[in-house]
Enzyme design. Structure first.
Site, PDB file in Angstrom:
ATOM      1  N   TRP A   1       0.834  -1.198   0.060  1.00 20.46           N
ATOM      2  CA  TRP A   1       0.116  -0.036  -0.222  1.00 20.46           C
ATOM      3  C   TRP A   1       0.974   1.247  -0.036  1.00 20.46           C
ATOM      4  CZ3 TRP A   1      -4.822   1.786  -0.167  1.00 20.46           C
ATOM      5  CH2 TRP A   1      -5.156   2.974   0.758  1.00 20.46           C
TER       6      TRP A   1
ATOM      7  N   SER B   1       1.220   4.213   0.748  1.00 18.94           N
ATOM      8  CA  SER B   1       0.537   5.147   1.746  1.00 18.94           C
ATOM      9  C   SER B   1       0.850   6.560   1.744  1.00 18.94           C
ATOM     10  CB  SER B   1       0.831   4.633   3.296  1.00 18.94           C
ATOM     11  OG  SER B   1       0.451   5.562   4.516  1.00 18.94           O
TER      12      SER B   1
ATOM     13  N   ASP C   1      -0.028  14.831   6.621  1.00 24.12           N
ATOM     14  CA  ASP C   1      -0.657  14.034   5.401  1.00 24.12           C
ATOM     15  C   ASP C   1      -1.830  14.814   4.931  1.00 24.12           C
ATOM     16  OD1 ASP C   1      -1.664  11.996   3.936  1.00 24.12           O
ATOM     17  OD2 ASP C   1      -2.263  10.589   5.406  1.00 24.12           O
TER      18      ASP C   1
ATOM     19  N   ASP D   1      -2.310   4.958  -2.514  1.00 27.95           N
ATOM     20  CA  ASP D   1      -3.289   5.431  -1.999  1.00 27.95           C
ATOM     21  C   ASP D   1      -3.243   7.051  -2.533  1.00 27.95           C
ATOM     22  OD1 ASP D   1      -4.680   7.134   0.085  1.00 27.95           O
ATOM     23  OD2 ASP D   1      -3.249   6.744   1.500  1.00 27.95           O
TER      24      ASP D   1
ATOM     25  N   ARG E   1     -13.055   4.580  -1.785  1.00 28.16           N
ATOM     26  CA  ARG E   1     -12.975   4.760  -0.217  1.00 28.16           C
ATOM     27  C   ARG E   1     -13.871   5.387   0.549  1.00 28.16           C
ATOM     28  NH1 ARG E   1      -7.296   6.199   3.039  1.00 28.16           N
ATOM     29  NH2 ARG E   1      -8.018   7.523   4.521  1.00 28.16           N
TER      30      ARG E   1
ATOM     31  N   HIS F   1     -13.959   2.938   5.683  1.00 27.17           N
ATOM     32  CA  HIS F   1     -12.720   3.428   6.707  1.00 27.17           C
ATOM     33  C   HIS F   1     -13.581   3.658   7.912  1.00 27.17           C
ATOM     34  CE1 HIS F   1      -8.627   3.775   7.978  1.00 27.17           C
ATOM     35  NE2 HIS F   1      -8.514   5.291   7.401  1.00 27.17           N
TER      36      HIS F   1
HETATM   37  C1  SPV Z   1      -2.654   6.103   4.660  1.00 28.22           C
HETATM   38  O1  SPV Z   1      -1.945   5.108   5.042  1.00 28.22           O
HETATM   39  O2  SPV Z   1      -2.269   7.108   4.320  1.00 28.22           O
HETATM   40  C2  SPV Z   1      -4.283   6.106   4.852  1.00 28.22           C
HETATM   41  C3  SPV Z   1      -4.633   5.061   5.866  1.00 28.22           C
HETATM   42  O3  SPV Z   1      -4.883   6.729   4.025  1.00 28.22           O
HETATM   43  S1  SPV Z   1      -4.992   5.997   7.293  1.00 28.22           S
HETATM   44  O4  SPV Z   1      -3.872   6.863   7.494  1.00 28.22           O
HETATM   45  O5  SPV Z   1      -5.408   5.036   8.261  1.00 28.22           O
HETATM   46  O6  SPV Z   1      -6.287   6.755   6.903  1.00 28.22           O
HETATM   47 MG    MG Z   2      -3.841   7.996   3.126  1.00 26.90          MG
END
Ligand code: SPV
Ligand code: MG
Length: 296
Positions: A46, A48, A60, A87, A161, A192
């Protein structure tokens, strides 16, 4: 280091959705982590958004660009033979931005993307007090259609998602949106949740009566085991999204503290792998073999 072709990776990833059982993915922010995940025997990576943005030590929250996320995913893909699912947050803007992103991620060898139904720029879903503003359902369904209409490889996977539970809009909204996105052509629904228990996720899965497979990211509800997920039957991808990155921060901080405390690097050998171990991960043995064959 023989890396299988993009086509083989695409076929492998498609099989995850049709075979029995659950494919296990782990989140990476760089190629080194991706390589470790492959060596540990997981099914897919993934790429991420949390881990990639953390590798720049920025939030993020769509601060870095689509190209930066894509380059990170590309660098991972170049060193592993397991598929990479990227992602892609909200798709980096509207449907036009997403169409361009699909092109770039496919060119980077990525087998699928996940996009979430929030407004751009997004906040991380697990951020306490974060902005969790949902996009309209119709706007997001348009993005799913745009991605599906423009993918070049037929096996390419588009994961929708759903952030309704994250935003506190409840089960009914989560179900309504999931049905709409499945209808729009999504290959999977990622439901989620930031709940500390898996109850709301399990409730959703029990009510889900469509053939579209479910994807879960159990970061906040770690008590849900793979064995329990397998019993639910409808989940095909289960993603540990950020644990290696968080573990490496802890390990690096412990090491840095020890160096400070002991006044040198004479006590830290047990806390590290040898340099030769890194050389091996980097593919030095293969490079040396090539030298023997090709250098004069
Ligand atoms: C990520 O890994 O960037 C995700 C999952 O989007 S979370 O951070 O759990 O939302
Ligand atoms: Mg993410």
């Amino acid at each position: 280091m023989t890396i299988i072709s993009q086509k083989e990776k695409l076929i492998k990833a498609r099989e995850f959705l049709t075979r029995s059982g659950v494919a296990l993915g782990v989140g990476a922010g760089d190629a080194l982590c991706a390589k470790l995940i492959e060596r540990a025997g997981f099914d897919f990576i993934w790429a991420s958004s949390l881990c990639i943005s953390a590798s720049y030590a920025v939030p993020d929250a769509n601060l870095i660009s689509m190209s930066q996320y894509c380059e990170a995913a590309r660098s991972m893909n170049e060193v592993v033979s397991i598929p990479i699912v990227a992602d892609c947050d909200t798709g980096y803007g509207n449907a036009n931005n997403l169409i361009y992103a699909v092109k770039k991620f496919e060119e980077a060898g990525i087998v699928g993307i996940s996009i979430e139904d929030k407004k751009f720029p997004k906040d991380n879903s697990l951020l306490e007090g974060g902005r969790q503003d949902l996009a309209s359902m119709d706007e997001f369904a348009g993005k799913i259609k745009a991605a599906k209409d423009h993918q070049r490889h037929e096996e390419f996977i588009v994961i929708a998602r759903v952030e309704a539970l994250i935003a506190g809009w409840g089960q009914e909204e989560a179900m309504k949106r999931s049905l709409c996105y499945a209808e729009a052509g999504a290959d999977c629904i990622l439901m989620h949740s930031k709940s500390k228990q898996p109850d709301e996720i399990i409730e959703f899965i029990r009510q889900w009566n469509q053939p579209t497979p479910i994807v879960l990211v159990p970061t906040n509800y770690p008590s849900l085991t793979l064995q329990e997920v397998e019993k639910l039957k409808k989940v095909k991808l289960f993603i540990y999204a950020n644990q290696p990155m968080r573990a490496s921060v802890k390990a690096q901080e412990a090491l840095l503290e020890e160096i400070k405390k002991s006044g040198g690097i004479h006590t830290i050998d047990p806390m590290m792998v040898p340099v030769s171990y890194i050389f091996d991960i980097q593919g030095v043995p293969e490079m040396k073999k090539n030298e023997k064959k090709y250098l004069v």
